[in-house]
Scaffold this motif. Structure first.
Motif, PDB file in Angstrom:
ATOM      1  N   PRO A  34       0.837  -1.202   0.000  1.00 50.36           N
ATOM      2  CA  PRO A  34       0.000   0.000   0.000  1.00 50.36           C
ATOM      3  C   PRO A  34       0.874   1.254   0.000  1.00 50.36           C
ATOM      4  N   ALA A  35       0.265   2.409  -0.197  1.00 46.79           N
ATOM      5  CA  ALA A  35       1.004   3.667  -0.310  1.00 46.79           C
ATOM      6  C   ALA A  35       1.908   3.944   0.886  1.00 46.79           C
ATOM      7  N   SER A  36       1.573   3.421   2.040  1.00 44.84           N
ATOM      8  CA  SER A  36       2.351   3.697   3.243  1.00 44.84           C
ATOM      9  C   SER A  36       3.455   2.668   3.505  1.00 44.84           C
ATOM     10  N   TYR A  37       3.662   1.712   2.587  1.00 49.58           N
ATOM     11  CA  TYR A  37       4.644   0.663   2.818  1.00 49.58           C
ATOM     12  C   TYR A  37       5.572   0.517   1.629  1.00 49.58           C
ATOM     13  N   PRO A  38       6.810   0.309   1.854  1.00 46.96           N
ATOM     14  CA  PRO A  38       7.558   0.462   3.091  1.00 46.96           C
ATOM     15  C   PRO A  38       7.650   1.936   3.483  1.00 46.96           C
ATOM     16  N   SER A  39       7.480   2.195   4.743  1.00 44.98           N
ATOM     17  CA  SER A  39       7.497   3.581   5.227  1.00 44.98           C
ATOM     18  C   SER A  39       8.923   4.053   5.495  1.00 44.98           C
ATOM     19  N   ARG A  40       9.059   5.351   5.581  1.00 46.65           N
ATOM     20  CA  ARG A  40      10.352   5.948   5.932  1.00 46.65           C
ATOM     21  C   ARG A  40      10.829   5.403   7.282  1.00 46.65           C
ATOM     22  N   THR A  41       9.908   5.231   8.223  1.00 43.36           N
ATOM     23  CA  THR A  41      10.259   4.699   9.538  1.00 43.36           C
ATOM     24  C   THR A  41      10.855   3.304   9.421  1.00 43.36           C
ATOM     25  N   ILE A  42      10.258   2.443   8.601  1.00 43.08           N
ATOM     26  CA  ILE A  42      10.782   1.092   8.407  1.00 43.08           C
ATOM     27  C   ILE A  42      12.194   1.156   7.823  1.00 43.08           C
ATOM     28  N   VAL A  43      12.388   2.009   6.828  1.00 41.88           N
ATOM     29  CA  VAL A  43      13.713   2.147   6.210  1.00 41.88           C
ATOM     30  C   VAL A  43      14.722   2.633   7.245  1.00 41.88           C
ATOM     31  N   GLU A  44      14.347   3.629   8.032  1.00 36.30           N
ATOM     32  CA  GLU A  44      15.262   4.150   9.050  1.00 36.30           C
ATOM     33  C   GLU A  44      15.576   3.101  10.118  1.00 36.30           C
ATOM     34  N   GLU A  45      14.588   2.286  10.488  1.00 36.49           N
ATOM     35  CA  GLU A  45      14.835   1.202  11.448  1.00 36.49           C
ATOM     36  C   GLU A  45      15.777   0.156  10.847  1.00 36.49           C
ATOM     37  N   ASP A  46      15.582  -0.183   9.561  1.00 36.17           N
ATOM     38  CA  ASP A  46      16.492  -1.118   8.892  1.00 36.17           C
ATOM     39  C   ASP A  46      17.923  -0.580   8.884  1.00 36.17           C
ATOM     40  N   ILE A  47      18.074   0.716   8.614  1.00 39.25           N
ATOM     41  CA  ILE A  47      19.406   1.329   8.612  1.00 39.25           C
ATOM     42  C   ILE A  47      20.026   1.231  10.002  1.00 39.25           C
ATOM     43  N   ALA A  48      19.252   1.561  11.026  1.00 33.88           N
ATOM     44  CA  ALA A  48      19.759   1.528  12.398  1.00 33.88           C
ATOM     45  C   ALA A  48      20.188   0.118  12.803  1.00 33.88           C
ATOM     46  N   ARG A  49      19.496  -0.899  12.314  1.00 34.64           N
ATOM     47  CA  ARG A  49      19.832  -2.292  12.629  1.00 34.64           C
ATOM     48  C   ARG A  49      20.964  -2.834  11.746  1.00 34.64           C
ATOM     49  N   GLY A  50      21.317  -2.075  10.713  1.00 34.87           N
ATOM     50  CA  GLY A  50      22.353  -2.538   9.795  1.00 34.87           C
ATOM     51  C   GLY A  50      21.874  -3.589   8.818  1.00 34.87           C
ATOM     52  N   THR A  51      20.580  -3.592   8.511  1.00 34.95           N
ATOM     53  CA  THR A  51      20.013  -4.605   7.618  1.00 34.95           C
ATOM     54  C   THR A  51      19.541  -4.032   6.276  1.00 34.95           C
ATOM     55  N   SER A  52      19.773  -2.752   6.045  1.00 38.96           N
ATOM     56  CA  SER A  52      19.340  -2.113   4.798  1.00 38.96           C
ATOM     57  C   SER A  52      20.546  -1.930   3.877  1.00 38.96           C
ATOM     58  N   TYR A  53      20.312  -2.223   2.594  1.00 40.05           N
ATOM     59  CA  TYR A  53      21.381  -2.123   1.602  1.00 40.05           C
ATOM     60  C   TYR A  53      20.859  -1.401   0.360  1.00 40.05           C
ATOM     61  N   VAL A  54      21.782  -0.753  -0.340  1.00 37.35           N
ATOM     62  CA  VAL A  54      21.454  -0.147  -1.620  1.00 37.35           C
ATOM     63  C   VAL A  54      22.356  -0.736  -2.694  1.00 37.35           C
ATOM     64  N   VAL A  55      21.832  -0.732  -3.904  1.00 41.91           N
ATOM     65  CA  VAL A  55      22.577  -1.152  -5.079  1.00 41.91           C
ATOM     66  C   VAL A  55      22.886   0.111  -5.859  1.00 41.91           C
ATOM     67  N   GLU A  56      24.165   0.338  -6.118  1.00 41.17           N
ATOM     68  CA  GLU A  56      24.579   1.519  -6.878  1.00 41.17           C
ATOM     69  C   GLU A  56      25.099   1.106  -8.247  1.00 41.17           C
ATOM     70  N   GLN A  57      24.804   1.957  -9.208  1.00 43.71           N
ATOM     71  CA  GLN A  57      25.319   1.770 -10.552  1.00 43.71           C
ATOM     72  C   GLN A  57      25.764   3.134 -11.058  1.00 43.71           C
ATOM     73  N   GLU A  58      27.031   3.249 -11.381  1.00 45.49           N
ATOM     74  CA  GLU A  58      27.605   4.517 -11.839  1.00 45.49           C
ATOM     75  C   GLU A  58      27.287   5.661 -10.878  1.00 45.49           C
ATOM     76  N   GLY A  59      27.383   5.381  -9.581  1.00 46.56           N
ATOM     77  CA  GLY A  59      27.183   6.401  -8.560  1.00 46.56           C
ATOM     78  C   GLY A  59      25.741   6.719  -8.217  1.00 46.56           C
ATOM     79  N   CYS A  60      24.792   6.057  -8.875  1.00 44.94           N
ATOM     80  CA  CYS A  60      23.368   6.296  -8.598  1.00 44.94           C
ATOM     81  C   CYS A  60      22.767   5.082  -7.901  1.00 44.94           C
ATOM     82  N   ILE A  61      21.886   5.336  -6.956  1.00 46.95           N
ATOM     83  CA  ILE A  61      21.177   4.253  -6.277  1.00 46.95           C
ATOM     84  C   ILE A  61      20.075   3.756  -7.197  1.00 46.95           C
TER      85      ILE A  61
END
Length: 160
Positions: A34-61
């Protein structure tokens, strides 16, 4: 390149999730996120836990996902099948692409296998694109699990 997500990456991740929700709707999967998922809060919690990752290509996420090693409460009960292994595992959640990179799911799966030899993942029955990606990689169907809100998901696992 895959790296841990940093706080400054959140706007790019939220834009990717917006694009992914739109893609899912266009592909006949309007209800998985739904429009509210994944929320910014979920992403920030994942970052804080060290479980969030990004894929970069030529410097862009161009993609993002969460990779969590350890027990997933939603995976405790599985219907219409069973997990193929009972050993410790890593779970891939909230994988999404901007649509600008080819083979993003494969890159994600390869990265996760470097961390843990046994992976689990789930997806909505209407998410044909993700089902195709996990099956193409070699994940095996296991049955159905239910999220905390009661929503059913198709479950898969993969062992190296």
């Amino acid at each position: 390149m895959i790296r841990p997500t940093q706080s400054r990456d959140v706007p790019a991740i939220m834009a990717i999730y917006d694009a992914a929700r739109q893609f899912m709707k266009e592909q006949g999967n309007p209800t998985q996120w739904p429009a509210s998922y994944p929320s910014r809060t979920i992403v920030e919690e994942d970052i804080a836990r060290g479980t969030s990752y990004v894929v970069e290509q030529e410097g862009c996420i161009v993609g993002t996902f969460a990779f969590i090693i350890g027990e997933d409460p939603a995976y405790q009960v599985i219907e219409d099948g069973s997990w193929h292994f009972s050993e410790p595992y890593g779970t891939i959640h909230r994988i999404a692409s901007s649509g600008q990179a080819k083979g993003l799911a494969r890159q994600c799966f390869d990265f996760c296998l470097q961390q843990m030899p046994y992976l689990r993942i789930d997806t909505h029955a209407d998410n044909q694109a993700m089902q195709a990606a996990v099956l193409r990689y070699g994940f095996a169907p296991c049955g159905r699990i239910y999220l905390a809100d009661g929503s059913p998901r198709l479950a898969y696992d993969y062992h190296q």
